[in-house]
Design a protein around this motif. Sequence first.
Motif, PDB file in Angstrom:
ATOM      1  N   TYR A  33       0.842  -1.202   0.000  1.00  0.00           N
ATOM      2  CA  TYR A  33       0.000   0.000   0.000  1.00  0.00           C
ATOM      3  C   TYR A  33       0.877   1.251   0.000  1.00  0.00           C
ATOM      4  CZ  TYR A  33      -3.239  -3.363   2.230  1.00  0.00           C
ATOM      5  OH  TYR A  33      -4.007  -4.456   2.556  1.00  0.00           O
ATOM      6  N   TYR A  35       0.249   5.227   1.171  1.00  0.00           N
ATOM      7  CA  TYR A  35      -0.651   6.147   1.854  1.00  0.00           C
ATOM      8  C   TYR A  35      -0.070   7.559   1.815  1.00  0.00           C
ATOM      9  CZ  TYR A  35      -3.072   2.222   4.175  1.00  0.00           C
ATOM     10  OH  TYR A  35      -3.799   1.091   4.459  1.00  0.00           O
ATOM     11  N   GLY A  42      -5.152  11.264   9.555  1.00  0.00           N
ATOM     12  CA  GLY A  42      -4.760   9.872   9.454  1.00  0.00           C
ATOM     13  C   GLY A  42      -4.308   9.540   8.040  1.00  0.00           C
ATOM     14  N   PRO A  43      -3.642   8.401   7.861  1.00  0.00           N
ATOM     15  CA  PRO A  43      -3.209   7.996   6.526  1.00  0.00           C
ATOM     16  C   PRO A  43      -4.397   7.806   5.588  1.00  0.00           C
ATOM     17  CG  PRO A  43      -2.108   6.683   8.214  1.00  0.00           C
ATOM     18  CD  PRO A  43      -3.195   7.453   8.900  1.00  0.00           C
ATOM     19  N   LEU A  45      -5.367   6.120   1.907  1.00  0.00           N
ATOM     20  CA  LEU A  45      -4.877   5.194   0.904  1.00  0.00           C
ATOM     21  C   LEU A  45      -4.811   5.855  -0.467  1.00  0.00           C
ATOM     22  CD1 LEU A  45      -4.075   2.229   0.192  1.00  0.00           C
ATOM     23  CD2 LEU A  45      -6.487   1.873  -0.382  1.00  0.00           C
ATOM     24  N   GLN A  48      -3.264   0.375  -3.794  1.00  0.00           N
ATOM     25  CA  GLN A  48      -2.991  -0.934  -3.211  1.00  0.00           C
ATOM     26  C   GLN A  48      -2.631  -1.903  -4.332  1.00  0.00           C
ATOM     27  OE1 GLN A  48      -6.275  -2.674  -1.036  1.00  0.00           O
ATOM     28  NE2 GLN A  48      -5.375  -4.715  -1.066  1.00  0.00           N
ATOM     29  N   ASP A  56      -6.648  -1.397  -5.911  1.00  0.00           N
ATOM     30  CA  ASP A  56      -7.459  -0.212  -5.654  1.00  0.00           C
ATOM     31  C   ASP A  56      -6.609   1.023  -5.879  1.00  0.00           C
ATOM     32  OD1 ASP A  56      -9.426   0.969  -2.747  1.00  0.00           O
ATOM     33  OD2 ASP A  56      -9.122   1.822  -4.742  1.00  0.00           O
ATOM     34  N   GLY A  98      -5.073  -9.291   2.787  1.00  0.00           N
ATOM     35  CA  GLY A  98      -6.071  -8.357   3.287  1.00  0.00           C
ATOM     36  C   GLY A  98      -6.745  -8.919   4.512  1.00  0.00           C
ATOM     37  N   GLY A  99      -8.013  -8.566   4.674  1.00  0.00           N
ATOM     38  CA  GLY A  99      -8.775  -9.118   5.782  1.00  0.00           C
ATOM     39  C   GLY A  99      -8.231  -8.720   7.125  1.00  0.00           C
ATOM     40  N   TYR A 100      -7.943  -9.698   7.958  1.00  0.00           N
ATOM     41  CA  TYR A 100      -7.557  -9.408   9.331  1.00  0.00           C
ATOM     42  C   TYR A 100      -6.054  -9.267   9.523  1.00  0.00           C
ATOM     43  CZ  TYR A 100      -6.935 -14.498   9.206  1.00  0.00           C
ATOM     44  OH  TYR A 100      -6.581 -15.767   8.862  1.00  0.00           O
ATOM     45  N   TYR A 101      -5.288  -9.326   8.453  1.00  0.00           N
ATOM     46  CA  TYR A 101      -3.838  -9.162   8.582  1.00  0.00           C
ATOM     47  C   TYR A 101      -3.496  -7.705   8.857  1.00  0.00           C
ATOM     48  CZ  TYR A 101      -3.004 -13.852   6.741  1.00  0.00           C
ATOM     49  OH  TYR A 101      -2.969 -15.200   6.555  1.00  0.00           O
ATOM     50  N   GLU A 102      -2.614  -7.474   9.833  1.00  0.00           N
ATOM     51  CA  GLU A 102      -2.181  -6.122  10.094  1.00  0.00           C
ATOM     52  C   GLU A 102      -1.162  -5.683   9.053  1.00  0.00           C
ATOM     53  OE1 GLU A 102      -1.808  -8.706  12.053  1.00  0.00           O
ATOM     54  OE2 GLU A 102       0.207  -8.791  12.947  1.00  0.00           O
ATOM     55  N   GLN A 103      -1.072  -4.370   8.883  1.00  0.00           N
ATOM     56  CA  GLN A 103      -0.123  -3.812   7.944  1.00  0.00           C
ATOM     57  C   GLN A 103       1.149  -3.396   8.680  1.00  0.00           C
ATOM     58  OE1 GLN A 103      -2.041  -0.705   5.671  1.00  0.00           O
ATOM     59  NE2 GLN A 103      -3.808  -1.991   5.223  1.00  0.00           N
ATOM     60  N   PHE A 105       4.312  -0.834   8.438  1.00  0.00           N
ATOM     61  CA  PHE A 105       4.612   0.441   7.787  1.00  0.00           C
ATOM     62  C   PHE A 105       6.108   0.730   7.762  1.00  0.00           C
ATOM     63  CE2 PHE A 105       0.577   2.637   7.077  1.00  0.00           C
ATOM     64  CZ  PHE A 105      -0.300   1.802   7.754  1.00  0.00           C
TER      65      PHE A 105
ATOM     66  N   TYR B  32     -13.167  -5.676  11.136  1.00  0.00           N
ATOM     67  CA  TYR B  32     -11.871  -5.934  11.734  1.00  0.00           C
ATOM     68  C   TYR B  32     -11.383  -4.578  12.233  1.00  0.00           C
ATOM     69  CZ  TYR B  32     -11.858 -10.350   9.127  1.00  0.00           C
ATOM     70  OH  TYR B  32     -12.167 -11.585   8.606  1.00  0.00           O
ATOM     71  N   PHE B  34      -8.341  -2.223  14.333  1.00  0.00           N
ATOM     72  CA  PHE B  34      -6.904  -2.167  14.593  1.00  0.00           C
ATOM     73  C   PHE B  34      -6.556  -0.885  15.355  1.00  0.00           C
ATOM     74  CE2 PHE B  34      -5.785  -5.432  11.409  1.00  0.00           C
ATOM     75  CZ  PHE B  34      -6.912  -5.403  10.609  1.00  0.00           C
ATOM     76  N   TYR B  36      -2.955   1.429  15.937  1.00  0.00           N
ATOM     77  CA  TYR B  36      -1.562   1.664  15.589  1.00  0.00           C
ATOM     78  C   TYR B  36      -1.052   2.834  16.405  1.00  0.00           C
ATOM     79  CZ  TYR B  36      -2.123  -1.255  11.408  1.00  0.00           C
ATOM     80  OH  TYR B  36      -2.346  -2.299  10.539  1.00  0.00           O
ATOM     81  N   LEU B  44       3.827   3.991  11.225  1.00  0.00           N
ATOM     82  CA  LEU B  44       2.881   3.450  12.190  1.00  0.00           C
ATOM     83  C   LEU B  44       3.301   2.052  12.625  1.00  0.00           C
ATOM     84  CD1 LEU B  44       1.244   5.685  10.609  1.00  0.00           C
ATOM     85  CD2 LEU B  44      -0.787   4.369  11.203  1.00  0.00           C
ATOM     86  N   PHE B  90      -3.642   5.810  16.305  1.00  0.00           N
ATOM     87  CA  PHE B  90      -4.624   5.740  15.239  1.00  0.00           C
ATOM     88  C   PHE B  90      -5.452   4.464  15.359  1.00  0.00           C
ATOM     89  CE2 PHE B  90      -3.434   9.240  12.570  1.00  0.00           C
ATOM     90  CZ  PHE B  90      -2.082   9.419  12.799  1.00  0.00           C
ATOM     91  N   ARG B  94     -11.675  -2.126   9.023  1.00  0.00           N
ATOM     92  CA  ARG B  94     -11.863  -2.748   7.709  1.00  0.00           C
ATOM     93  C   ARG B  94     -13.096  -3.630   7.779  1.00  0.00           C
ATOM     94  NH1 ARG B  94      -6.948  -5.669   6.521  1.00  0.00           N
ATOM     95  NH2 ARG B  94      -6.237  -4.131   5.019  1.00  0.00           N
ATOM     96  N   ASP B  99     -11.384  -4.976   1.382  1.00  0.00           N
ATOM     97  CA  ASP B  99      -9.965  -4.794   1.616  1.00  0.00           C
ATOM     98  C   ASP B  99      -9.619  -3.399   2.104  1.00  0.00           C
ATOM     99  OD1 ASP B  99      -7.824  -6.701  -0.639  1.00  0.00           O
ATOM    100  OD2 ASP B  99      -8.240  -6.848   1.502  1.00  0.00           O
ATOM    101  N   GLY B 104      -8.654   6.603  11.465  1.00  0.00           N
ATOM    102  CA  GLY B 104      -9.111   7.819  12.113  1.00  0.00           C
ATOM    103  C   GLY B 104      -8.078   8.918  11.976  1.00  0.00           C
TER     104      GLY B 104
END
Lengths: 114, 113
Positions: A33, A35, A42-43, A45, A48, A56, A98-103, A105, B32, B34, B36, B44, B90, B94, B99, B104
């Motif tokens: 991604y 951002y 906040g970031p 997007l 992606q 996207d 995607g989904g529940y996976y954290e990113q 940075f 979901y 999160f 950060y 982050l 932050f 999702r 995706d 925030g």
Amino acid sequence: EAGVAQSPRYKIIEKRQSVAFWCNPISGHATLYWYQQILGQGPKLLIQFQNNGVVDDSQLPKDRFSAERLKGVDSTLKIQPAKLEDSAVYLCASTLGGGYYEQYFGPGTRLTVT
Amino acid sequence: AQSVAQPEDQVNVAEGNPLTVKCTYSVSGNPYLFWYVQYPNRGLQFLLKYITGDNLVKGSYGFEAEFNKSQTSFHLKKPSALVSDSALYFCAVRDIRGDDMRFGAGTRLTVKP
């Protein structure tokens, strides 16, 4: 495990000039991604990628911004020509999916357009 | 489309006191969620996430967050704040069907000695 790498860390350019940012994601992370983070916000997007394909880019200002991810690994984000309102921190993130996976940075590139 | 609200721009607490950073969300489906943290001149860092199951989620550095579906909230908490917790926090959401992750605007936490 090495983190997400970005370069340069800082860049100052004049309006109407062009600039490019580079990102190297965590090894094995298929999703990448870009951002834009404006001061006090906040970031947001921009684009992606899933491997080397765009998932996207609906918020990417395509008249001046472009991005590519050759071979599904490194990515480059370009701005041409830059405007004053492009001054921001550009963050690259990667994730396993995607989904529940954290990113994860990178440290970001702080762009100042004068 | 999903959205996140962090109603407080700034939270100040004394070291050793409990802290709460608030977050409310809006999604059409199930979320979901999160948290950060961002330190100066850094990207982050992931703290914790809610996927499903137990509403109380524990994360890094002693932080935890409580998912409340009826109030659509996911507040970040810590029982005893440290000066080193001072940073920008932050919340992000999702929709499980998509995706797109929305962040925030951030809350600046300051912990005073």
